[in-house]
Design an enzyme around this catalytic site. Structure first.
Site, short mmCIF file in Angstrom:
data_model
loop_
_atom_site.label_atom_id
_atom_site.label_comp_id
_atom_site.label_asym_id
_atom_site.label_seq_id
_atom_site.Cartn_x
_atom_site.Cartn_y
_atom_site.Cartn_z
N VAL B 99 0.87 -1.17 0.00
CA VAL B 99 0.00 0.00 0.00
C VAL B 99 0.91 1.23 0.00
CG1 VAL B 99 -1.80 1.26 1.25
CG2 VAL B 99 -1.77 -1.24 1.31
N CYS B 100 0.52 2.25 -0.78
CA CYS B 100 1.23 3.52 -0.76
C CYS B 100 2.70 3.30 -1.11
CB CYS B 100 1.03 4.18 0.61
SG CYS B 100 1.32 5.97 0.65
N THR B 101 3.61 3.96 -0.41
CA THR B 101 5.03 3.83 -0.74
C THR B 101 5.62 2.48 -0.32
OG1 THR B 101 5.54 5.02 1.29
CG2 THR B 101 5.48 6.31 -0.72
N GLY B 102 4.79 1.59 0.18
CA GLY B 102 5.23 0.21 0.39
C GLY B 102 5.76 -0.39 -0.91
N ALA B 149 -2.51 2.34 -4.41
CA ALA B 149 -2.11 3.75 -4.41
C ALA B 149 -1.98 4.25 -2.96
CB ALA B 149 -3.13 4.55 -5.21
#
Lengths: 211, 211
Positions: B99-102, B149
């Site tokens: 998720v996200c910048t993961g 995102a």
């Protein structure tokens, strides 16, 4: 401005984290996770624990109170320290809020008497038994009381109250920063929209979910 | 089926909790929060800590890996134990997700080379520098890699993968149980929809957000 998010054994994690990631980004606010005792507080599924940083007694006068819900017999059953704290803290709060069955705790503390409020869709009848006037809306504001529907609705509640306090621009900054542009792969998020057999299945387990 | 949700200093809470409350309700699955060491792991805002129940070494072969993101210099900067674990665990995982910048962590581990993937909208260029092919979609599936995102999109990712694994009915049960019927008070959740001055404001702070 101080925001107190209340933790108790069996809380639902997303109920707390939705408002935390939105309302918690209020400028110059301090957010504290509080519980009867400091230390790990385990959630409904038992496999996740949040750290309570302060005791209820340590945080007697938060400006904003956030009460998450949880399945099963809520601490509301007994008129314990949490309800006592809620009554006292509410006396000086600017906003008192809840997500999901957190509104049952507010109602059990006597704070929603005659007020329009909401809860998890399976808990609306119980909310009524506690003296509130349930509505089917996702976020309900009545005076300083802001209640949200089930679990994920705390995100909408957090953004709504954030906009009310800090203005539309700031709430939109937070919405964009958290990329809250929901695109659920199904349209089954409310009993009006979900397939009938799914609604009936959950209704038939309501006693377990809300017991 | 074992789901490992990876925690590290500075993670974003909702990135982890979105998939946790959806995908984590996979029938007969065990969800474990893992980190380099057991104990409290503090989030990006420093005022919330989740308990890591097991070390990375304790959980070498999860079926599903979930990697949340976080602002600031991610552990990806150094080729540390987390990236080493990601490479090893990915070798036997059925699904590897972020998720996200993961997704920057997955990419830094070399797992997204040439693959379609996504990230926080401010991190898409950095994702590309790490060898992935960024898309603007909210949830991207490429083989066994499912990336989402920014922050809140983990809920949509969790429901999508839940439906894929457990079927549409089960995913809809979870959507209705968590009352995921989003009604954001603004329509500012993506750079295409938010007012220009809000987008520009966040872009001008991207170096801080992603630094």
């Amino acid at each position: 401005m101080q925001i107190a998010i209340v933790l108790y054994d069996g809380f639902t994690a997303l109920d707390a984290v939705g408002p935390y990631e939105t309302l918690g980004r209020l400028p110059d606010a301090e957010t504290v996770f509080v519980a009867e005792e400091t230390g790990p507080v385990r959630n409904d599924s038992r496999n996740l624990a949040f750290l309570a940083e302060r005791t209820l007694a340590d945080v007697p006068n938060p400006d904003i109170i956030v009460v998450p819900g949880g399945p099963g017999p809520l601490p509301s059953a007994a008129d314990g320290p949490l309800l006592t704290w809620l009554r006292t803290a509410d006396a000086t709060s600017t906003w008192t809020t809840s997500v999901c069955t957190g509104s049952l705790l507010l109602a059990a503390a006597g704070l929603l008497q005659g007020r329009r409020a909401t809860s998890h869709w399976l808990a609306l009848e119980e909310l009524k038994r506690h003296g509130a006037e349930p509505t089917g809306e996702r976020v309900v504001t009545d005076g300083k009381y802001v209640t949200a529907a089930g679990v994920s609705s705390g995100i909408d509640m957090g953004l709504t109250l954030l906009g009310r306090i800090a203005g539309d621009d700031h709430a939109q900054i937070v919405q964009l920063a958290t990329e809250y542009d929901p695109q659920p792969p199904y349209d089954a998020g409310s009993p009006e929209k979900a397939p009938t057999h799914i609604v009936e299945l959950l209704r038939s387990h309501a006693d377990v979910i809300l017991a």
